[in-house]
Design an enzyme around this catalytic site. Structure first.
Site, PDB file in Angstrom:
ATOM      1  N   GLU A  57       0.852  -1.195   0.000  1.00  0.00           N
ATOM      2  CA  GLU A  57       0.000   0.000   0.000  1.00  0.00           C
ATOM      3  C   GLU A  57       0.884   1.241   0.000  1.00  0.00           C
ATOM      4  O   GLU A  57       1.992   1.228   0.560  1.00  0.00           O
ATOM      5  CB  GLU A  57      -0.897   0.002   1.261  1.00  0.00           C
ATOM      6  CG  GLU A  57      -1.755   1.266   1.375  1.00  0.00           C
ATOM      7  CD  GLU A  57      -2.852   1.180   2.438  1.00  0.00           C
ATOM      8  OE1 GLU A  57      -2.905   0.179   3.176  1.00  0.00           O
ATOM      9  OE2 GLU A  57      -3.654   2.133   2.518  1.00  0.00           O
TER      10      GLU A  57
ATOM     11  N   ASN B  89      -6.734   1.667   2.729  1.00  0.00           N
ATOM     12  CA  ASN B  89      -7.471   2.923   2.855  1.00  0.00           C
ATOM     13  C   ASN B  89      -7.034   3.939   1.811  1.00  0.00           C
ATOM     14  O   ASN B  89      -7.811   4.782   1.365  1.00  0.00           O
ATOM     15  CB  ASN B  89      -7.268   3.507   4.259  1.00  0.00           C
ATOM     16  CG  ASN B  89      -7.826   2.601   5.345  1.00  0.00           C
ATOM     17  OD1 ASN B  89      -8.673   1.755   5.084  1.00  0.00           O
ATOM     18  ND2 ASN B  89      -7.348   2.775   6.571  1.00  0.00           N
TER      19      ASN B  89
ATOM     20  N   ASN C  32     -12.056  -1.029  -0.965  1.00  0.00           N
ATOM     21  CA  ASN C  32     -11.434  -1.497   0.272  1.00  0.00           C
ATOM     22  C   ASN C  32     -12.273  -1.110   1.478  1.00  0.00           C
ATOM     23  O   ASN C  32     -12.623   0.069   1.628  1.00  0.00           O
ATOM     24  CB  ASN C  32     -10.045  -0.848   0.408  1.00  0.00           C
ATOM     25  CG  ASN C  32      -9.365  -1.191   1.723  1.00  0.00           C
ATOM     26  OD1 ASN C  32      -8.935  -2.314   1.919  1.00  0.00           O
ATOM     27  ND2 ASN C  32      -9.289  -0.217   2.635  1.00  0.00           N
ATOM     28  N   GLU C  33     -12.596  -2.092   2.306  1.00  0.00           N
ATOM     29  CA  GLU C  33     -13.264  -1.851   3.592  1.00  0.00           C
ATOM     30  C   GLU C  33     -14.348  -0.788   3.475  1.00  0.00           C
ATOM     31  O   GLU C  33     -14.385   0.173   4.264  1.00  0.00           O
ATOM     32  CB  GLU C  33     -12.224  -1.462   4.659  1.00  0.00           C
ATOM     33  CG  GLU C  33     -11.212  -2.557   4.879  1.00  0.00           C
ATOM     34  CD  GLU C  33     -10.274  -2.345   6.057  1.00  0.00           C
ATOM     35  OE1 GLU C  33     -10.258  -1.238   6.620  1.00  0.00           O
ATOM     36  OE2 GLU C  33      -9.568  -3.299   6.424  1.00  0.00           O
TER      37      GLU C  33
ATOM     38  N   TYR D 155      -7.326  -8.258  11.735  1.00  0.00           N
ATOM     39  CA  TYR D 155      -6.073  -7.991  12.455  1.00  0.00           C
ATOM     40  C   TYR D 155      -6.272  -8.434  13.892  1.00  0.00           C
ATOM     41  O   TYR D 155      -7.351  -8.242  14.460  1.00  0.00           O
ATOM     42  CB  TYR D 155      -5.727  -6.496  12.410  1.00  0.00           C
ATOM     43  CG  TYR D 155      -5.344  -6.025  11.027  1.00  0.00           C
ATOM     44  CD1 TYR D 155      -4.080  -6.283  10.508  1.00  0.00           C
ATOM     45  CD2 TYR D 155      -6.250  -5.334  10.235  1.00  0.00           C
ATOM     46  CE1 TYR D 155      -3.716  -5.863   9.231  1.00  0.00           C
ATOM     47  CE2 TYR D 155      -5.908  -4.907   8.958  1.00  0.00           C
ATOM     48  CZ  TYR D 155      -4.643  -5.176   8.462  1.00  0.00           C
ATOM     49  OH  TYR D 155      -4.284  -4.765   7.197  1.00  0.00           O
TER      50      TYR D 155
ATOM     51  N   GLU E  28      -6.524  -8.948   3.732  1.00  0.00           N
ATOM     52  CA  GLU E  28      -5.652  -8.313   4.735  1.00  0.00           C
ATOM     53  C   GLU E  28      -5.735  -9.162   5.993  1.00  0.00           C
ATOM     54  O   GLU E  28      -6.840  -9.440   6.477  1.00  0.00           O
ATOM     55  CB  GLU E  28      -6.101  -6.890   5.071  1.00  0.00           C
ATOM     56  CG  GLU E  28      -5.741  -5.884   4.012  1.00  0.00           C
ATOM     57  CD  GLU E  28      -6.090  -4.441   4.414  1.00  0.00           C
ATOM     58  OE1 GLU E  28      -5.996  -4.097   5.606  1.00  0.00           O
ATOM     59  OE2 GLU E  28      -6.490  -3.694   3.504  1.00  0.00           O
TER      60      GLU E  28
ATOM     61  N   GLN F 231       1.482  -6.047   5.714  1.00  0.00           N
ATOM     62  CA  GLN F 231       1.868  -5.744   4.347  1.00  0.00           C
ATOM     63  C   GLN F 231       3.275  -6.279   4.121  1.00  0.00           C
ATOM     64  O   GLN F 231       3.804  -6.947   5.015  1.00  0.00           O
ATOM     65  CB  GLN F 231       1.805  -4.242   4.131  1.00  0.00           C
ATOM     66  CG  GLN F 231       0.399  -3.687   4.425  1.00  0.00           C
ATOM     67  CD  GLN F 231       0.192  -2.225   3.999  1.00  0.00           C
ATOM     68  OE1 GLN F 231       1.066  -1.595   3.417  1.00  0.00           O
ATOM     69  NE2 GLN F 231      -0.976  -1.673   4.301  1.00  0.00           N
TER      70      GLN F 231
HETATM   71  O1  AHR Z   1      -3.142  -2.407   6.290  1.00  0.00           O
HETATM   72  C1  AHR Z   1      -3.373  -1.210   6.960  1.00  0.00           C
HETATM   73  C2  AHR Z   1      -4.808  -0.731   6.803  1.00  0.00           C
HETATM   74  O2  AHR Z   1      -5.662  -1.586   7.493  1.00  0.00           O
HETATM   75  C3  AHR Z   1      -5.354  -0.723   5.400  1.00  0.00           C
HETATM   76  O3  AHR Z   1      -5.042   0.426   4.711  1.00  0.00           O
HETATM   77  C4  AHR Z   1      -6.824  -0.818   5.624  1.00  0.00           C
HETATM   78  O4  AHR Z   1      -7.482  -1.457   4.559  1.00  0.00           O
HETATM   79  C5  AHR Z   1      -6.962  -1.549   6.929  1.00  0.00           C
HETATM   80  O5  AHR Z   1      -7.830  -0.915   7.789  1.00  0.00           O
END
Ligand code: AHR
Length: 526
Positions: free
Chosen positions: A50, A95, A195-196, A268, A318, A370
């Site tokens: 990213e 993001n 994304n999200e 996460y 992710e 990432q």
């Molecule tokens: O990977 C970091 C961020 O986590 C990404 O930009 C977003 O998609 C997620 O919230």
């Protein structure tokens, strides 16, 4: 009386023997090459780049650095990433993508404009863009995977990007690519629709109904531009947040059941309360969410018109450990998200990989977030890099755990949990040994995490469909303690090679050390 005493002492002896037997009974792992879950898609060993912090600039791209090649790509980073056997790389966000206009990042670099980047609160120079990323991916030997802007972007902008990258010649954007020095199309196969988009933090966030409609129409136009592309719809990223992930996922699946090839999920995990056992159980939450979305996919496939196309698969686009630099000072700016990983994080990452393999029939893609510097396995300075602890499980799995995923039987001591993670994982007890296995043309690979903090676990590994033969290689990820971290010139958590096991017959007995990830690799002859 004498008879009674003898009987009693015999029973005691028997009881003692039984207890001792129970106590010292080995754990069991049964491998049956006929019990197949599905083919492991190498795309589960994908990654993510990213425009964020030092992932692109100062990470993969550093023009002028003596460590970079003719295109400005860091050679040492590329080498370390190649060793990870990265199959597919998602780009450009995250993001970031929700305020990214791809036209800003193509054409002569000196003519590219600088923009305010609102996701991570920096300036974006656009010196690195579509063509640089494609060239970097090809040099890496990885498949580029693009995400379109569904926040501030339009359906037409997304469609034009497909034209720019994938249409050979003729229309304006295909010709523009040729003018930019790329006569052949890039043939980008994988495209994600935003994304999200359910997150309030996302620029242009939408509700489920509005996203699903916009995504469906975008998918239609993109596919009409290139019928060969694979479409990844945005699933929910908001577990635990205020939106309803089940409503989001079912709405998206219903609306896109004739168009999408994948539904993307994100997760996460972290260890904010410094509770080791709860933390190492977090990958089971991912597996539970997989199970729930799998049910929704099944339901929608029942009504879909997909011709001969595959069903919709799950892509965890992710995933990682991320909590130290979430929000606060480390959460934005030029050095955003520079998480420094320890040994317990590596055990958790191995748990995710086991979970992906165990669900290989439905999870066909996963992208660790990432690749470099930003919540990443590779960490650079201007003149060096080191491999973070989480690098090592990725490397082991991506290079070995391929082929067919097997449904493994595991019998061992368990630990119990209550609280949020247990309820999100849909279970209270968790085996200390977390296991997956793959099989490929006579070769079996068994990945075992011993999550026990003190005990070796003696284990009988039993083949149910033939004998183990020859030598088994043994690789182990180990570290001095669960909080140990790696640094420049000091990789204390790493993979070591242990003595070979000579295998004969249908059983191998092995003692898995506490706090370890072990990968055994050898042959089964039928
Ligand atoms: O990977 C970091 C961020 O986590 C990404 O930009 C977003 O998609 C997620 O919230």
């Amino acid at each position: 009386m004498k008879f009674k005493a003898v009987l009693f002492s015999s029973l005691m002896a028997l009881g003692f023997l039984c207890c001792e037997h129970l106590f010292s009974q080995n754990a069991r792992i049964k491998i049956d090459t006929d019990r197949i879950i599905g083919e492991v898609n190498p795309n589960i060993y994908g990654n993510f780049v990213e425009h964020l912090g030092r992932c692109v600039y100062g990470g993969i791209y550093d023009p002028g650095s003596p460590l970079s090649d003719d295109k400005g790509f860091r050679k040492d980073v590329m080498e370390a990433a190649r060793e990870l056997n990265v199959s597919i790389v998602r780009y450009p966000g995250g993001n970031f993508v929700s305020n990214y206009h791809w036209l800003d990042g193509v054409g002569p670099q000196e003519e590219r404009v600088t923009r305010m980047e609102l996701a991570w609160n920096v300036l974006e120079t656009n010196q690195f863009g579509t063509n640089e990323f494609v060239e970097w991916s090809r040099r890496m030997g990885a498949e580029p995977f693009f995400t379109v802007n569904m926040g501030t972007g339009t359906i037409e902008e997304a469609r034009r990007w497909v034209e720019y990258t994938n249409v050979s010649e003729g229309p304006y954007y295909a010709e523009l690519r040729r003018k930019h020095g790329y006569p052949e199309p890039h043939n980008i196969k994988y495209w994600a629709l935003g994304n999200e988009m359910d997150g309030s933090w996302q620029m242009g966030a939408l509700n489920a109904e509005d996203y699903a409609k916009k995504a469906r129409e975008t998918a239609k136009l993109m596919r009409w531009t290139d019928p060969g592309i694979k479409i990844v719809a945005a699933g929910s990223s908001s577990y635990g947040g205020d939106s309803d992930p089940d409503h989001w996922n079912s709405t998206v699946l219903r609306e896109l059941r004739n168009y999408a090839d994948y539904i993307a999920l994100h997760t996460y995990v972290g260890n904010r309360s410094n509770d080791y056992l709860t933390f190492v159980a977090t990958p089971h939450v991912m597996e539970h969410r997989t199970k729930i979305v799998r049910g929704m996919v099944d339901r929608e496939m029942n009504h879909a018109r997909r011709g001969s196309r595959d069903p919709i698969y799950i892509a965890w686009t992710e995933w990682n450990v991320w909590y130290r630099t979430m929000g606060g000072e480390g959460g934005s700016g030029p050095r955003a998200l520079e998480e420094h990983y320890n040994f317990e994080d590596a055990l958790v990452v191995a748990g995710f990989l086991n979970g992906f393999v165990r669900n290989a029939d439905i999870i066909k893609m996963a992208n660790m977030a990432q690749l470099v510097n930003v919540i990443a396995p590779i960490f650079t300075s201007e003149d060096d890099l080191f491999r973070q602890t989480i690098y090592f499980p990725l490397e082991l799995f991506a290079n070995n755990a391929l082929g067919t995923s097997l449904d493994v039987f595991v019998d061992c001591e368990e630990f119990t949990l209550s609280g949020t993670i247990a309820s999100e994982a849909g279970r209270n007890s968790f085996p200390y040994l977390d296991v997956s296995a793959t099989y490929n043309d006579g070769e079996v690979v068994i990945a075992v995490i011993n999550r026990h903090q003190e005990n070796h676990i003696n284990t009988d590994i039993i083949s149910q469909t033939g004998n183990f033969t020859g030598s088994f290689t043994v690789h182990e990820i180990t570290g001095p303690d669960i909080k140990a971290v790696n640094d420049f010139g000091n990789e204390v958590v790493r993979t070591i090679e242990k003595p070979l096991i000579r295998a004969r017959g249908d059983k191998i007995t092995y003692s898995f050390p506490p706090l370890s990830v072990t990968m055994l690799k050898g042959r089964i002859s039928k």
